[in-house]
Design a protein around this motif. Structure first.
Motif, short mmCIF file in Angstrom:
data_model
loop_
_atom_site.label_atom_id
_atom_site.label_comp_id
_atom_site.label_asym_id
_atom_site.label_seq_id
_atom_site.Cartn_x
_atom_site.Cartn_y
_atom_site.Cartn_z
N ARG A 113 0.84 -1.19 0.00
CA ARG A 113 0.00 0.00 0.00
C ARG A 113 0.88 1.25 0.00
O ARG A 113 2.09 1.15 0.19
N ILE A 161 -7.82 3.38 1.12
CA ILE A 161 -8.16 2.40 2.14
C ILE A 161 -8.76 3.13 3.33
O ILE A 161 -8.14 4.07 3.86
N VAL A 201 -4.01 6.25 3.33
CA VAL A 201 -3.43 5.02 2.80
C VAL A 201 -4.19 4.65 1.54
O VAL A 201 -5.42 4.76 1.49
N GLU A 243 -4.27 1.96 -2.09
CA GLU A 243 -3.84 0.73 -2.74
C GLU A 243 -2.56 1.01 -3.55
O GLU A 243 -2.41 2.08 -4.12
N TRP A 244 -1.64 0.08 -3.55
CA TRP A 244 -0.42 0.23 -4.35
C TRP A 244 -0.58 -0.62 -5.61
O TRP A 244 -0.77 -1.84 -5.51
#
Lengths: 370, 492
Positions: free
Chosen positions: A68, A102, A120, A122-123
């Motif tokens: 993330r 997130i 935060v 999503e990666w």
């Protein structure tokens, strides 16, 4: 939280002494605090990029839920909230290819610590930059057009600012004109510097270009167009380029949305074209037509908007951007290097006008023949 | 009467974080409180309680920052406290509609410090309703009144100018014994002995025009050898970086043929010292300024004034009596001509200064502001007593307005602090320029970043930004550390 330490830009010299990804300890501690607000176990954190001068940064974090990103947004919270709301809107309402945010354990989009917003996301592992050729440029253009189209209708959440540059074009244009005077004044009083005569020899020309652009904007459909309002126009990325538009799962992804603001969409396109022409070392009508066409396919550019794009391209963008810092330390900055740079910009500029002339008629794009 | 004063959402009252409107309200409130029952509602602040009663005035503080948030707090408050006879709103016509809904029978006043009725600030329908609902609109200059009628001609009968004022004990004439000591001390300290000192006071921003004044020195130096220019004020320095405007001015000053001294930040209680040390005061404003407070201070200090024909500034300068008015503010030559006239004629300087002091004593003192405000409040009180419905007699009031037009005064105090909301916006805009300083990298991505930053400078309307900067120690006076002064000694 009266006594809470506020995040401030950190020492660039310190960063240089240590390494470019230096982050003050109190901010790292805050990051650990932020992580606690999420339902995830963080096993590793890696600084990806910093904006030390503004007090912002991005970590890539490895978690038990997968990779993330953790971001500290440098802007004021109400401004950041506008961008976070936009990102959420694009993901949730429009299924756009932008990373999902997130939520915290209590369902919020962000954590506020140190007077700044953290979040935060999503990666996206699969991302890679498109090739630096015409095909890549077209992919970028199509993707940003799609982004603009999808972002229409966005309403910021309560407590967020209404970040808009839609109505500021005349002001921005006039500022460029004003600063040309500054540059002339400085070059005049520092006439012993290597670059001063070169700057003085071209400043009138670039000033005239800017004045002309102001006039053209005033006579254009700009004021009519902005009447449509922010939400109808949608969001402009404002920082779009070869690294903020990347290819990955399902197509092109747009990342780093924290600067988004309502605006006329072709502002992103103008910057992309101007930057690309700078890279090419001269203006190329074929490239530009292909780029605009690709954009047009995703987000149609009508006659009026096309005209604004032409006006925006006619500003002395390249010159202004590279020379405006001359006022800081004239005795250092106005050296041989600047002289050569200005010469290069002038050479590029010469190739610009025939191209803009040719582009003035937009019938090739299916518009009215002028 | 039971009066509610509504402040702006940007800064708290008392002015613990500066702000001219806030200072103004805090300044007049104790006096007004002697005659009326006053509640002040403003934005909250970590250093102030959300509710308190001080010197007979009740303070209520609700979350601010964004107007929408703030408006909700006001609405909530009014819904449970609706018995006000008079509600006096400062600089926020956009609050009028909501206030009216919560207080259908209250008389509403507006005090306007800026051109907040222009279309960028309020939509025409809302503006129209606001004007319809208010009893009177007090402005800090005729210019602001005119700016309002430009968009809303129907506002004319409700307008009344109440000019600002100055503390006549603190700002004393340069020729007085009290000034003499300070004058000597400063002149010695800055190597200004034997020089004719031209004073600029204000933030270093393009709108304020310091650059034109610096450029005027080139023209002036040809015929006058014993001149020095003092730029009093700062531009809040952050991370040792300066805005491009400050750099521009500094770069010009470094090549100036006369010494140019910048004082950096001067704390509010010390600014009168620089006025006492000067010979001529110049306000080279380039923008349509509501009316800069420094004019009152210059008058009180007995200095001849050179100001520009911009906004409300010329309203307090009587041509050739207490000063000169520059018609083309961007033209350094015109400044040089007026300055030259003054430098050539010490007697004229003295006469103009004395006349200015006389004006200040007669018209621009603090009690007058309070008096004028009480006067308009009292009119309303009579109406309330006689059960005259809201907003009748507007035409008769117009007559009153015109009769009283000549005088008026207002407040001051805060030095380099923002004078108004527009100023705050301007500050924020220019502070954003700090970010422009970053070097342009060859890498394309970085170039884009720089471009974006440049766009950011256009974000001017948010208050939180101003506070953020202040928290970082680079903005309003109270938290502003001394900016490093730069002194051009080359020519001195």
């Amino acid at each position: 939280m009266e006594n809470e330490q506020l995040i401030t830009p950190w020492d660039l010299e310190e960063a240089e002494r240590q390494d470019s990804f230096y982050v003050p300890e109190y901010i790292v501690n805050m990051a650990h605090e932020v992580n606690k607000h999420y339902d995830m176990q963080v096993s590793h954190m890696e600084v990806i990029t910093t904006k030390a001068d503004k007090g912002g940064l991005i970590w890539k974090i490895e978690t038990d839920k997968g990779p993330r990103s953790l971001k500290l947004l440098h802007r004021r919270p109400t401004r950041s909230l506008f961008s976070l709301g936009a990102q959420e809107y694009l993901v949730k309402e429009k299924n756009a290819r932008v990373p999902s945010i997130i939520p915290t354990k209590d369902g919020k989009l962000y954590v506020e610590i140190g007077g700044k917003l953290w979040f935060v996301a999503e990666w996206i592992e699969s991302l890679f930059q498109v090739t630096k050729d015409l095909e890549g440029a077209k992919e970028l253009c199509y993707a940003i057009g799609e982004f603009h189209r999808l972002s229409k209708g966005y309403t910021p959440p309560p407590g967020a600012e209404n970040a808009s540059r839609l109505y500021r074009w005349p002001k921005t244009y006039n500022k460029i004109v004003k600063k040309m005077t500054w540059l002339r004044d400085i070059a005049t009083v520092y006439n012993e510097m290597p670059a001063s005569s070169t700057v003085l020899s071209v400043i009138d020309m670039f000033e005239q270009q800017a004045i002309k652009a102001v006039e053209r904007l005033g006579q254009s459909a700009y004021y009519e167009l902005v009447k449509k309002g922010n939400k109808e126009w949608g969001l402009v990325h404002q920082d779009y380029g070869w690294s903020n538009g990347q290819k990955g799962d399902g197509g092109m992804w747009i990342i780093d949305l924290d600067g988004v603001a309502y605006d006329l969409p072709i502002r992103d396109l103008q910057k992309l074209i101007t930057g690309t022409m700078d890279d090419l070392g001269g203006w190329d009508v074929h490239w530009i037509k292909e780029m605009i066409s690709a954009y047009h396919e995703a987000n149609p550019v009508d006659d009026q908007l096309y005209e604004i794009l032409m006006i925006d391209l006619s500003l002395p963008n390249l010159f202004y951007k590279n020379v405006k810092e001359m006022v800081y330390e004239p005795t250092v900055f106005m050296d041989e290097e600047l002289k050569n740079l200005v010469q290069r910009i002038v050479d590029i500029d010469k190739t610009k006008w025939p191209v803009l002339d040719e582009l003035a008629d937009n019938s090739w794009l299916g518009g009215k023949s002028k | 009467m039971k009066v509610l004063i509504i402040c702006t959402e940007k800064l708290p009252v008392p002015p613990v974080r500066g702000g001219a409107i806030q200072t103004y309200i805090a300044g007049i409130a104790p006096f007004l409180g002697q005659k009326h029952e006053i509640t002040i509602i403003g934005r909250n602040d970590p250093s102030l309680p959300d509710q308190e009663t001080k010197e007979g005035i009740q303070y209520v503080r609700v979350p601010g920052g964004l107007l929408e948030t703030y408006r909700q707090g006001i609405v909530d408050y009014l819904n449970s406290n609706s018995s006000f006879d008079l509600i006096h709103i400062f600089n926020r016509p956009r609050l009028v509609t909501s206030v009216r809904e919560c207080a259908p029978s209250a008389r509403i006043f507006l005090s306007m410090h800026n051109d907040m009725f222009k279309p960028q600030k309020i939509n025409p329908d809302e503006g129209q309703i606001a004007i319809q609902e208010v009893e009177k609109i007090i402005t800090i200059s005729d210019y602001i009144g005119q700016a309002i009628t430009e968009w809303f001609p129907e506002a004319a009968p409700k307008l009344k100018t109440i000019y600002s004022g100055v503390d006549l004990d603190r700002f004393v004439p340069v020729y007085s014994t009290k000034a003499e000591k300070i004058r000597k001390k400063i002149r010695k300290e800055y190597n200004l002995e034997g020089k004719k000192v031209i004073l600029f006071a204000g933030r270093l921003s393009a709108n304020k025009g310091a650059h034109v004044l610096v450029r005027a020195m080139n023209n002036l130096a040809k015929n006058h050898s014993h001149v020095a220019l003092v730029l009093m004020g700062s531009k809040w320095f952050s991370d040792n970086r300066v805005t491009d405007y400050v750099s521009y001015v500094r770069s010009l000053a470094e090549r100036s043929p006369v010494p140019v001294i910048t004082t950096g930040f001067v704390s509010p209680d010390k600014i009168q010292d620089w006025f006492a040390a000067a010979d001529i005061f110049v306000c080279p404003s380039q923008w349509q300024e509501p009316l800069a407070r420094v004019h009152y201070e210059a008058m009180a200090s007995g200095l001849p004034i050179v100001t520009t024909n911009r906004g409300g500034n010329p309203e307090v300068v009587e041509r050739n009596k207490n000063g000169f008015i520059v018609e083309k503010p961007g033209d350094p030559k015109e400044f040089a001509e007026h300055l030259s006239t003054l430098l050539n004629n010490a007697q004229l300087c003295k006469e103009m200064g004395q006349y200015g002091r006389k004006l200040a004593e007669e018209k621009y003192h603090w009690d007058r502001v309070v008096h004028d405000i009480l006067e308009v409040w009292n009119e309303i009180e009579q109406k309330v007593k006689n059960n005259i419905p809201i907003n009748v007699e507007a035409t008769e009031e117009q007559v009153t307005v015109e009769e009283v037009e000549e005088q008026d005064v207002l407040v001051t105090e805060i030095e380099i602090a923002a004078e108004s909301d527009t100023e705050i916006e301007e500050i924020m805009e220019e502070t954003e320029e700090l970010e422009e300083v970053e070097k342009v990298e060859e890498d394309e991505e970085e170039v884009e970043e720089v471009e974006k930053v440049e766009e950011d400078e256009e974000e001017v309307e948010e208050i939180d930004e101003a506070e953020e900067k202040r928290n970082r120690g680079i903005f309003v006076c109270y938290y502003n550390p001394p900016a490093p002064p730069w002194i051009n000694t080359r020519a001195g």
